[in-house]
Design a protein around this motif. Structure first.
Motif, PDB file in Angstrom:
ATOM      1  N   HIS A   1       0.733  -1.107  -0.003  1.00 37.94           N
ATOM      2  CA  HIS A   1      -0.099  -0.095  -0.023  1.00 37.94           C
ATOM      3  C   HIS A   1       0.822   1.317   0.017  1.00 37.94           C
ATOM      4  CE1 HIS A   1      -3.478   2.459   0.774  1.00 37.94           C
ATOM      5  NE2 HIS A   1      -2.936   3.111   1.762  1.00 37.94           N
ATOM      6  N   LEU A   2       1.861   1.290   0.659  1.00 35.30           N
ATOM      7  CA  LEU A   2       2.838   2.362   0.754  1.00 35.30           C
ATOM      8  C   LEU A   2       3.640   2.459  -0.449  1.00 35.30           C
ATOM      9  CD1 LEU A   2       4.580   2.073   4.418  1.00 35.30           C
ATOM     10  CD2 LEU A   2       2.891   3.982   3.520  1.00 35.30           C
ATOM     11  N   ASP A   3       4.078   1.378  -1.115  1.00 40.43           N
ATOM     12  CA  ASP A   3       4.659   1.265  -2.346  1.00 40.43           C
ATOM     13  C   ASP A   3       3.599   2.035  -3.649  1.00 40.43           C
ATOM     14  OD1 ASP A   3       7.191   0.539  -1.376  1.00 40.43           O
ATOM     15  OD2 ASP A   3       6.645  -1.479  -1.905  1.00 40.43           O
ATOM     16  N   ASN A   4       2.448   1.400  -3.530  1.00 42.08           N
ATOM     17  CA  ASN A   4       1.497   2.175  -4.448  1.00 42.08           C
ATOM     18  C   ASN A   4       1.469   3.667  -4.224  1.00 42.08           C
ATOM     19  OD1 ASN A   4       1.201  -0.317  -5.600  1.00 42.08           O
ATOM     20  ND2 ASN A   4      -0.730  -0.754  -4.732  1.00 42.08           N
ATOM     21  N   SER A   5       1.198   3.940  -3.259  1.00 48.48           N
ATOM     22  CA  SER A   5       1.076   5.476  -2.915  1.00 48.48           C
ATOM     23  C   SER A   5       2.228   6.281  -3.238  1.00 48.48           C
ATOM     24  CB  SER A   5       0.905   5.611  -1.331  1.00 48.48           C
ATOM     25  OG  SER A   5      -0.451   4.997  -0.896  1.00 48.48           O
TER      26      SER A   5
END
Length: 145
Positions: free
Chosen positions: A8-12
């Motif tokens: 989720h952090l990488d996608n953000s």
């Protein structure tokens, strides 16, 4: 749980990862396997190939057209008339490809169709699009004829 959070952090941070981004850039945002027919920017200026598209556009009943925004306005209008007459929906796609061999028009499906030949000049050869080669008589042929 930690993997989900990291994803989720990488996608953000970096955006959602894309599948085959180079292929999508080349084929105006879609995949090669979904293409029925393509025309390059140079082919779109050829009147014989434009007439060929006019006759064969109805062969693809569930097609959607993607058109490069680098096509001139007058040429876009001509192709929009052809597509409207055949009731083919179209989308003008923003692209940075400006060379004559860049894709100008694609007829695509919503799922994979796996057409082996998608180039209009190869799929529907016309007399004007094929190079003609005359055989020159040899020296001895000219001498003895």
């Amino acid at each position: 749980m930690a993997d989900d959070l990291q994803q989720h952090l990488d996608n953000s941070l970096y955006g959602t990862p894309q599948l085959k981004p180079d292929e999508q850039r080349k084929y105006l945002g879609t995949f090669r396997e979904r293409c029925y027919l393509q025309m390059t920017l140079a082919q779109m200026r050829n009147q014989a190939l434009q007439d060929c598209l006019k006759t064969h556009v109805t062969d693809f009943e569930d097609a959607h057209c993607l058109m490069n925004n680098q096509v001139s306005d007058t040429l876009q209008a001509d192709y929009i008339k052809i597509l409207a007459a055949a009731a083919i929906p179209f989308t003008i796609v923003s692209s940075s490809q400006k060379s004559d061999d860049a894709i100008g028009l694609l007829l695509v499906a919503s799922e994979a169709v796996d057409e082996s030949i998608i180039d209009i000049a190869e799929k529907y050869p016309t007399n004007e699009s094929k190079p003609t080669s005359e055989k020159k008589p040899s020296f001895w042929g000219k001498l003895f004829d």
